[in-house]
Enzyme design. Structure first.
Site, PDB file in Angstrom:
ATOM      1  N   ARG A  93      38.444  -6.048  -9.434  1.00  0.00           N
ATOM      2  CA  ARG A  93      37.798  -4.598  -9.483  1.00  0.00           C
ATOM      3  C   ARG A  93      36.865  -4.930 -10.814  1.00  0.00           C
ATOM      4  O   ARG A  93      35.912  -4.274 -10.821  1.00  0.00           O
ATOM      5  CB  ARG A  93      38.928  -3.644  -9.948  1.00  0.00           C
ATOM      6  N   ASN A 147      41.784   1.603  -0.794  1.00  0.00           N
ATOM      7  CA  ASN A 147      40.573   1.675  -0.971  1.00  0.00           C
ATOM      8  C   ASN A 147      39.580   0.539  -0.431  1.00  0.00           C
ATOM      9  O   ASN A 147      40.147  -0.662  -0.324  1.00  0.00           O
ATOM     10  CB  ASN A 147      40.072   2.054  -2.406  1.00  0.00           C
ATOM     11  N   CYS A 169      43.203  10.442   1.218  1.00  0.00           N
ATOM     12  CA  CYS A 169      42.873  10.143  -0.279  1.00  0.00           C
ATOM     13  C   CYS A 169      43.758  11.402  -0.964  1.00  0.00           C
ATOM     14  O   CYS A 169      43.780  12.359  -0.636  1.00  0.00           O
ATOM     15  CB  CYS A 169      41.374  10.345  -0.345  1.00  0.00           C
ATOM     16  N   ASP A 170      44.052  11.030  -2.211  1.00  0.00           N
ATOM     17  CA  ASP A 170      44.511  11.895  -3.123  1.00  0.00           C
ATOM     18  C   ASP A 170      43.462  12.627  -4.014  1.00  0.00           C
ATOM     19  O   ASP A 170      43.976  13.729  -4.826  1.00  0.00           O
ATOM     20  CB  ASP A 170      45.628  11.113  -4.058  1.00  0.00           C
ATOM     21  N   HIS A 199      35.443  10.547  -0.794  1.00  0.00           N
ATOM     22  CA  HIS A 199      34.790  10.490  -2.209  1.00  0.00           C
ATOM     23  C   HIS A 199      33.308  10.955  -2.081  1.00  0.00           C
ATOM     24  O   HIS A 199      32.505  10.654  -2.756  1.00  0.00           O
ATOM     25  CB  HIS A 199      34.771   8.935  -2.563  1.00  0.00           C
ATOM     26  N   TYR A 264      33.670  12.799  -7.292  1.00  0.00           N
ATOM     27  CA  TYR A 264      32.856  11.393  -7.038  1.00  0.00           C
ATOM     28  C   TYR A 264      31.304  11.519  -6.818  1.00  0.00           C
ATOM     29  O   TYR A 264      30.673  10.362  -6.795  1.00  0.00           O
ATOM     30  CB  TYR A 264      33.633  10.599  -6.081  1.00  0.00           C
ATOM     31  N   ARG A 284      36.328   0.558 -16.240  1.00  0.00           N
ATOM     32  CA  ARG A 284      37.730   1.176 -16.139  1.00  0.00           C
ATOM     33  C   ARG A 284      38.776   0.342 -15.889  1.00  0.00           C
ATOM     34  O   ARG A 284      40.006   0.568 -15.978  1.00  0.00           O
ATOM     35  CB  ARG A 284      37.419   2.244 -14.825  1.00  0.00           C
TER      36      ARG A 284
HETATM   37  P1  NAD Z   1      47.288  -3.062  -7.586  1.00  0.00           P
HETATM   38  O1  NAD Z   1      46.356  -4.172  -7.705  1.00  0.00           O
HETATM   39  O2  NAD Z   1      48.216  -2.764  -8.628  1.00  0.00           O
HETATM   40  O3  NAD Z   1      48.131  -3.369  -6.448  1.00  0.00           O
HETATM   41  C1  NAD Z   1      47.726  -3.914  -5.013  1.00  0.00           C
HETATM   42  C2  NAD Z   1      48.794  -4.784  -4.364  1.00  0.00           C
HETATM   43  O4  NAD Z   1      48.227  -5.308  -3.153  1.00  0.00           O
HETATM   44  C3  NAD Z   1      48.891  -6.236  -5.506  1.00  0.00           C
HETATM   45  O5  NAD Z   1      50.288  -6.273  -5.902  1.00  0.00           O
HETATM   46  C4  NAD Z   1      48.256  -7.093  -4.425  1.00  0.00           C
HETATM   47  O6  NAD Z   1      48.945  -8.427  -4.570  1.00  0.00           O
HETATM   48  C5  NAD Z   1      48.675  -6.540  -3.015  1.00  0.00           C
HETATM   49  N1  NAD Z   1      47.744  -7.089  -1.891  1.00  0.00           N
HETATM   50  C6  NAD Z   1      46.340  -7.426  -1.897  1.00  0.00           C
HETATM   51  N2  NAD Z   1      46.240  -8.123  -0.775  1.00  0.00           N
HETATM   52  C7  NAD Z   1      47.168  -7.996  -0.104  1.00  0.00           C
HETATM   53  C8  NAD Z   1      47.366  -8.046   1.454  1.00  0.00           C
HETATM   54  N3  NAD Z   1      46.370  -8.828   2.316  1.00  0.00           N
HETATM   55  N4  NAD Z   1      48.679  -7.769   1.964  1.00  0.00           N
HETATM   56  C9  NAD Z   1      49.515  -7.491   1.085  1.00  0.00           C
HETATM   57  N5  NAD Z   1      49.576  -7.091  -0.084  1.00  0.00           N
HETATM   58  C10 NAD Z   1      48.170  -7.268  -0.594  1.00  0.00           C
HETATM   59  O7  NAD Z   1      46.331  -1.807  -7.077  1.00  0.00           O
HETATM   60  P2  NAD Z   1      46.680  -0.156  -7.533  1.00  0.00           P
HETATM   61  O8  NAD Z   1      45.623   0.133  -8.657  1.00  0.00           O
HETATM   62  O9  NAD Z   1      48.059   0.021  -7.693  1.00  0.00           O
HETATM   63  O10 NAD Z   1      46.206   0.367  -6.106  1.00  0.00           O
HETATM   64  C11 NAD Z   1      46.344   0.047  -4.824  1.00  0.00           C
HETATM   65  C12 NAD Z   1      45.446   0.425  -3.821  1.00  0.00           C
HETATM   66  O11 NAD Z   1      45.551   2.047  -3.829  1.00  0.00           O
HETATM   67  C13 NAD Z   1      43.888   0.402  -4.207  1.00  0.00           C
HETATM   68  O12 NAD Z   1      43.348  -0.027  -2.962  1.00  0.00           O
HETATM   69  C14 NAD Z   1      43.649   1.611  -4.857  1.00  0.00           C
HETATM   70  O13 NAD Z   1      42.310   1.771  -4.548  1.00  0.00           O
HETATM   71  C15 NAD Z   1      44.362   2.814  -3.898  1.00  0.00           C
HETATM   72  N6  NAD Z   1      44.467   3.985  -4.233  1.00  0.00           N
HETATM   73  C16 NAD Z   1      43.836   4.872  -3.273  1.00  0.00           C
HETATM   74  C17 NAD Z   1      44.106   6.240  -3.597  1.00  0.00           C
HETATM   75  C18 NAD Z   1      43.273   7.165  -2.556  1.00  0.00           C
HETATM   76  O14 NAD Z   1      42.844   8.181  -2.797  1.00  0.00           O
HETATM   77  N7  NAD Z   1      43.215   6.678  -1.091  1.00  0.00           N
HETATM   78  C19 NAD Z   1      44.661   6.800  -4.848  1.00  0.00           C
HETATM   79  C20 NAD Z   1      45.301   5.644  -5.561  1.00  0.00           C
HETATM   80  C21 NAD Z   1      45.110   4.508  -5.412  1.00  0.00           C
HETATM   81  C1  G6P Z   2      41.609   8.634  -7.346  1.00  0.00           C
HETATM   82  C2  G6P Z   2      41.023   8.498  -6.102  1.00  0.00           C
HETATM   83  C3  G6P Z   2      41.323   6.963  -5.405  1.00  0.00           C
HETATM   84  C4  G6P Z   2      41.035   5.983  -6.611  1.00  0.00           C
HETATM   85  C5  G6P Z   2      41.791   6.478  -8.055  1.00  0.00           C
HETATM   86  C6  G6P Z   2      41.379   5.474  -8.979  1.00  0.00           C
HETATM   87  O1  G6P Z   2      42.976   9.018  -7.074  1.00  0.00           O
HETATM   88  O2  G6P Z   2      41.123   9.193  -5.113  1.00  0.00           O
HETATM   89  O3  G6P Z   2      40.880   6.579  -4.279  1.00  0.00           O
HETATM   90  O4  G6P Z   2      41.682   4.550  -6.370  1.00  0.00           O
HETATM   91  O5  G6P Z   2      41.293   7.534  -8.348  1.00  0.00           O
HETATM   92  O6  G6P Z   2      41.998   5.573 -10.287  1.00  0.00           O
HETATM   93  P1  G6P Z   2      42.097   4.768 -11.219  1.00  0.00           P
HETATM   94  O7  G6P Z   2      42.827   5.425 -12.249  1.00  0.00           O
HETATM   95  O8  G6P Z   2      42.851   3.555 -10.986  1.00  0.00           O
HETATM   96  O9  G6P Z   2      40.619   4.477 -11.895  1.00  0.00           O
HETATM   97 MN    MN Z   3      40.559   8.253  -3.005  1.00  0.00          MN
END
Ligand code: NAD
Ligand code: G6P
Ligand code: MN
Length: 441
Positions: A93, A147, A169-170, A199, A264, A284
C-alpha cells in the site's frame, strides 16, 4: 434459531478483532456455532488468533474457534466467508501511494494509479479464495470488502460470474451515520437513493420512514461544513486525515450542488489539491501502520501475555454491523435494503448494462435485487463512464497480460495528466509489483 459457521479470510487484518467483537455483540440476531480465521501469512494471523482464542473462551465458550493457513480446514463446513484480504499488505500500500505521489499524481489506496496497482494484486488473491470456497463449501456466500472493491467486483463478474460473492463497502454506511447526526436521526430510520460506482457515487435522496426528504437540509449543512459533525460517535474514519476528507465534501458539493457526494470523489475532482496536501515520504499507509495496525497488534499481544482479554484494547467496530445485517438478509431472507456493488442491468437506466455499479438493493436468500434509480445527469454519467472504463481495462489487462491495455487504463484515469506520466508511473509500479502482478507484455 439456526447457528452459522463463519470463516474470516484475511484473518490477520487490522479489522478482524473489531468485526469479531461486533459479531459477538450481535450474537442474538446472528448466532454462530463455528468461527475460523484464514490467512496466507500464518505469523501475522497467529498474533490476532491467539488473542481472539482467549477472548472467545472467556466471552463465548460455545463458539468453536480456530485459525489456520490451510484452505481445506478453513473453507470446509462454512456458511459465510467474510473476506478482507490485502494482497501485498501495508508494505505494498505504501508503494501504491508513494510512487504516484513522486510524479505529482494522487497516491491513494483505491483511487487512481494506486488503486489500479492494488487491483492488479487483489484479483489473483480473490480468485484463489473464491475457488477455495467453491471447492470446499459450494453453498457458502462470500461477503467481500477486500479492496479495490470496484475492480474486484468487475473481476468477479468477468472471471467467476456464477460465484456467490457480494461486494460491499462501508463508506456510504459511515457517511450516512454522519448525515443522521447532522439531522439528529437514527441511521436505521433513514432510507436512501444512491447511484454510482464504488468510491464514486452520489445520494439523490435521504428520507425517513414517513417519507420526509432530508436532502435539502443535509445539502445546506454540507455546503458549510462538509460531513464534519458536532458530536463524533464513530469508531472509524476519525484520524486527522479523515477529518480533512469529511471537510472536503464542502468543495465537492460546490461543484455539483444537486446531490450529496461520496467523499472519495475528491481524488477525481480535486487531484491537484490532494497532491499538494499529501506527504510523499509519510503517506496514509504510514499513518495506519503507526496507528491502527500498532494499536490492534499491541492489544492482541497484551491479551496473550496476560492470558486474559479482560479490559482488552479491542473495540467493537460499529461500522461493520452492516456485515451482520447482510449475512442476516441472506440467512433469514429479511429483504433488507442495502447499498451493494452489482451489475447494472438497467438499475441506472442510461448507463451500461455490464457496468458494476453501487446502488440500493433489496437483499434476500437469493442475493441482491437492485432497485431502479432512473436516469442520471450528464456530468455524473460522463465521470462514471470514464472511471468504469478504467476499471474494465484493468481487469482486461490482468486477464490478457497486456501492457498496452494497462497503460491505457492509467492514461484514462482522471487522476493522471498525460499518457507520458501514466507510462512513467506504470513502469515503476511494474518493478515494485514483481511477483504480485501477472507478467505484462
Ligand atoms: P491488513 O493488511 O491488516 O490485513 C489483510 C490480511 O490479508 C493480511 O493479514 C494478509 O496476510 C492477508 N492476505 C493477503 N493476501 C491473502 C490471500 N491471498 N489469502 C489470504 N489472506 C491474504 O489490511 P486491512 O487494513 O485490515 O484491510 C483489509 C482489507 O479490507 C483491505 O483490502 C482493505 O482495503 C479492506 N477494507 C475495505 C473496506 C470497504 O469499504 N470495502 C473497509 C475497510 C477495509
Ligand atoms: C473506507 C473505505 C474503505 C477503505 C478504508 C481505508 O472505509 O470504504 O474501502 O479501505 O476507508 O481506511 P484507512 O483507515 O485504512 O485509510
Ligand atoms: Mn470502501
Amino acid at each position: 434459531m439456526k447457528k452459522f459457521s463463519i470463516v474470516i479470510a484475511g484473518g490477520g487484518s487490522t479489522f478482524t478483532p473489531g468485526i469479531v467483537m461486533m459479531m459477538l455483540d450481535n450474537i442474538d440476531r446472528f448466532p454462530i456455532r463455528k468461527l475460523k480465521l484464514y490467512d496466507n501469512d500464518g505469523d501475522r494471523q497467529a498474533i490476532l488468533g491467539g488473542a481472539l482464542e482467549i477472548l472467545l473462551k472467556e466471552q463465548a465458550p460455545d463458539i468453536e474457534f480456530s485459525y489456520t493457513t490451510d484452505p481445506e480446514t478453513a473453507f470446509t463446513d462454512v456458511d459465510f466467508c467474510m473476506a478482507h484480504i490485502r494482497v501485498g499488505k501495508y508494505a505494498m500500500r505504501e508503494q501504491d501511494e508513494k510512487i504516484p505521489l513522486n510524479y505529482g499524481v494522487v497516491g491513494q489506496e483505491t483511487c487512481g494509479p494506486g488503486g489500479i496497482a492494488y487491483g492488479m494484486r487483489s484479483i489473483g488473491g480473490m480468485m484463489e479464495i473464491i475457488d477455495h470456497m467453491e471447492k470446499y463449501s459450494p453453498k457458502c456466500w462470500m461477503l467481500n470488502y477486500s479492496n479495490p472493491a470496484s475492480i474486484v467486483a468487475e473481476a468477479c463478474r468477468v472471471m467467476r460470474p456464477k460465484a456467490k460473492v457480494l461486494n460491499i463497502c462501508d463508506m456510504p454506511v459511515g457517511t450516512l451515520r454522519r448525515m443522521s447526526q447532522i439531522i439528529n436521526k437514527n441511521p436505521g430510520d433513514l432510507e436512501v437513493r444512491y447511484f454510482g460506482l464504488n468510491h464514486f457515487g452520489w445520494w439523490t435522496s435521504v428520507k425517513d420512514k414517513e417519507g420526509h426528504e432530508y436532502l435539502p437540509e443535509i445539502r445546506e449543512y454540507v455546503a458549510e461544513n462538509g460531513y464534519l459533525t458536532k458530536v463524533e460517535v464513530d469508531t472509524q474514519h476519525m484520524d486527522q486525515s479523515w477529518q480533512e476528507t469529511h471537510k472536503k465534501a464542502k468543495d465537492l458539493i460546490a461543484v455539483n450542488p444537486r446531490y450529496l457526494p461520496n467523499t472519495y470523489l475528491k481524488y477525481y475532482l480535486f487531484p491537484d489539491y490532494e497532491v499538494k496536501h499529501s506527504n510523499c515520504t509519510y503517506s496514509r499507509a504510514n499513518e495506519v501502520m503507526d496507528g491502527r495496525e500498532k494499536t490492534v497488534f499491541t492489544a492482541a499481544k497484551k491479551i496473550v501475555e496476560k492470558g486474559t482479554a479482560e479490559n482488552s484494547g479491542f473495540t467493537i467496530d460499529s461500522h461493520a454491523s452492516f456485515i451482520v445485517d447482510l449475512a442476516r438478509a441472506i440467512a433469514f431472507n429479511t429483504h433488507e435494503r442495502m447499498l451493494m456493488i452489482v451489475e447494472n442491468n438497467g438499475a441506472i437506466a442510461n448507463f451500461d448494462d455490464d457496468a458494476m455499479v453501487e446502488v440500493p438493493c433489496i437483499v434476500g436468500s437469493d442475493g441482491p435485487e437492485p432497485l431502479a434509480q432512473g436516469k442520471i445527469p450528464a456530468f455524473e454519467k460522463a465521470l462514471m463512464h470514464q472511471q468504469v472504463t478504467v476499471e474494465k481495462l484493468v481487469v482486461e489487462a490482468y486477464i490478457t497480460g497486456s501492457y498496452q491495455t494497462l497503460w491505457q487504463a492509467l492514461t484514462l484515469s482522471k487522476t493522471i495528466p498525460s499518457a507520458e506520466v501514466a507510462k512513467n508511473i506504470l513502469d515503476e509500479l511494474i518493478l515494485a509489483n514483481k511477483g504480485f502482478w501477472p507478467e505484462l507484455s
